[in-house]
Design an enzyme around this catalytic site. Structure first.
Site, short mmCIF file in Angstrom:
data_model
loop_
_atom_site.label_atom_id
_atom_site.label_comp_id
_atom_site.label_asym_id
_atom_site.label_seq_id
_atom_site.Cartn_x
_atom_site.Cartn_y
_atom_site.Cartn_z
N ASP A 32 3.58 39.41 -31.60
CA ASP A 32 4.47 38.71 -31.23
C ASP A 32 5.72 39.32 -30.40
OD1 ASP A 32 5.99 36.29 -31.06
OD2 ASP A 32 6.56 36.32 -33.11
N ASN A 80 0.01 26.97 -28.79
CA ASN A 80 0.37 27.86 -27.37
C ASN A 80 0.00 26.94 -26.24
OD1 ASN A 80 -0.37 31.34 -28.94
ND2 ASN A 80 1.61 30.10 -28.47
C1 FPP Z 1 2.98 36.17 -28.55
O1 FPP Z 1 4.37 36.80 -27.89
C2 FPP Z 1 1.86 36.80 -27.91
C3 FPP Z 1 1.02 35.75 -27.29
C4 FPP Z 1 1.18 34.21 -27.46
C5 FPP Z 1 0.03 36.22 -26.45
C6 FPP Z 1 -0.74 37.64 -26.79
C7 FPP Z 1 -1.57 37.91 -25.72
C8 FPP Z 1 -1.80 39.48 -25.37
C9 FPP Z 1 -1.35 40.48 -26.07
C10 FPP Z 1 -2.57 39.61 -24.21
C11 FPP Z 1 -4.03 39.42 -23.90
C12 FPP Z 1 -4.78 39.61 -25.21
C13 FPP Z 1 -5.96 40.19 -25.46
C14 FPP Z 1 -6.64 40.00 -26.77
C15 FPP Z 1 -6.54 40.68 -24.51
P1 FPP Z 1 5.35 35.62 -27.43
O2 FPP Z 1 5.00 35.05 -25.77
O3 FPP Z 1 5.28 34.44 -28.42
O4 FPP Z 1 6.80 36.43 -27.34
P2 FPP Z 1 8.25 35.78 -27.90
O5 FPP Z 1 8.26 35.22 -29.07
O6 FPP Z 1 8.96 36.83 -27.65
O7 FPP Z 1 8.51 34.67 -26.99
#
Ligand code: FPP
Length: 257
Positions: A32, A80
């Site tokens: 996250d 998501n």
């Molecule tokens: C949460 O941060 C992250 C995600 C929903 C996506 C995770 C994806 C990756 C790390 C990239 C690709 C992964 C793989 C396995 C190849 P957020 O967007 O919710 O952050 P925020 O809470 O700060 O808005």
């Protein structure tokens, strides 16, 4: 311990302090903070996701090197899908690109790729790339990397209940046959050990519909670090912290000792 031994211990890095005999077999991570990380850099959210891939690589490498057998990463939740269309598309593209780029490395390192979640709901290119990578790495026996994609625990539990109800309706199952083991066998994680350690980055203290059944007895570790900043040393620190907890499973402290 002498004062010198204490000082020496404090100076040691977390990796050296990890007890190899007490490693968690399965670690699950809620990655996250990508969006906030990008904002701090004055960039778009997707910049954070791109940088999060380095953390995925680092964490996977560190876990495999230590001897962890399963690493589950929450890469995309059912919820998501409600994000802006551009972000969802960019995330799917990033996933396809990363899987295709990293399959060779997974193969070389004996890492088997697995997925949990509603994979049928993913775009065709994504499904294809995942299928190719799973097939190519299926003999990997060093560690299993599990990507939770279009995953949510409530979805998974309802799916399991439907399957059980159908089997009961068809006369293949009686109510008394339903045990914890039978139920666990209907979940996406069937055959995998439950995670002993769950890590969530970015300072949020929530479970967000992730592995609700499987995390029943997991130790939770929360860190303020945003996912793109998470590195091997952070994983070592989380494991060291986990190893210094008393896991009682409902018993008393005296019974454990
Ligand atoms: C949460 O941060 C992250 C995600 C929903 C996506 C995770 C994806 C990756 C790390 C990239 C690709 C992964 C793989 C396995 C190849 P957020 O967007 O919710 O952050 P925020 O809470 O700060 O808005």
């Amino acid at each position: 311990m002498s004062i010198f031994a204490d000082i020496f211990w404090d100076l040691m890095d977390y990796k050296s302090k990890i007890n190899a005999e007490k490693l968690p077999k399965h670690i699950a991570i809620i990655m996250d903070g990508n969006g906030r990380w990008a904002k701090q850099q004055g960039e778009q959210r997707i910049f954070g996701h791109h940088n999060g891939v380095s953390s995925v690589r680092d964490t996977t490498e560190a876990a495999a090197e230590l001897g962890v057998k399963y690493l589950t990463l929450y890469a995309f939740s059912t919820e998501n899908w409600n994000r802006p269309k551009d972000e969802v598309e960019a995330l799917m593209e990033l996933l396809v690109m990363t899987i295709s780029k990293e399959t060779e490395t997974l193969l070389k390192n004996g890492i088997r790729l697995e997925t949990i979640g509603d994979i049928d709901s993913l775009p065709a290119s994504c499904k294809y790339q995942l299928q190719e990578a799973k097939e190519a790495t299926k003999a990997g026996d060093r560690m299993t990397l599990v990507l939770a994609l279009s995953y949510s625990s409530k979805w998974e539990i309802v799916k399991a209940v439907k399957e059980i109800a159908q089997e009961a309706k068809d006369g293949k199952l009686k109510p008394e046959d339903i045990t914890e083991e039978l139920f666990a066998g209907k979940l996406c994680t069937s055959g995998m050990p439950d995670p002993e350690l769950m890590i969530r980055t970015s300072g949020e203290h929530r479970i967000s519909n992730f592995l609700l059944w499987q995390l029943s007895y997991a130790e939770f570790y929360f860190t303020e670090k945003l996912w793109p900043d998470f590195r091997k040393e952070d994983l070592y620190e989380a494991i060291y912290n986990y190893q210094n907890r008393e896991r009682r499973f409902g018993k008393t402290s005296e019974q454990i000792q």
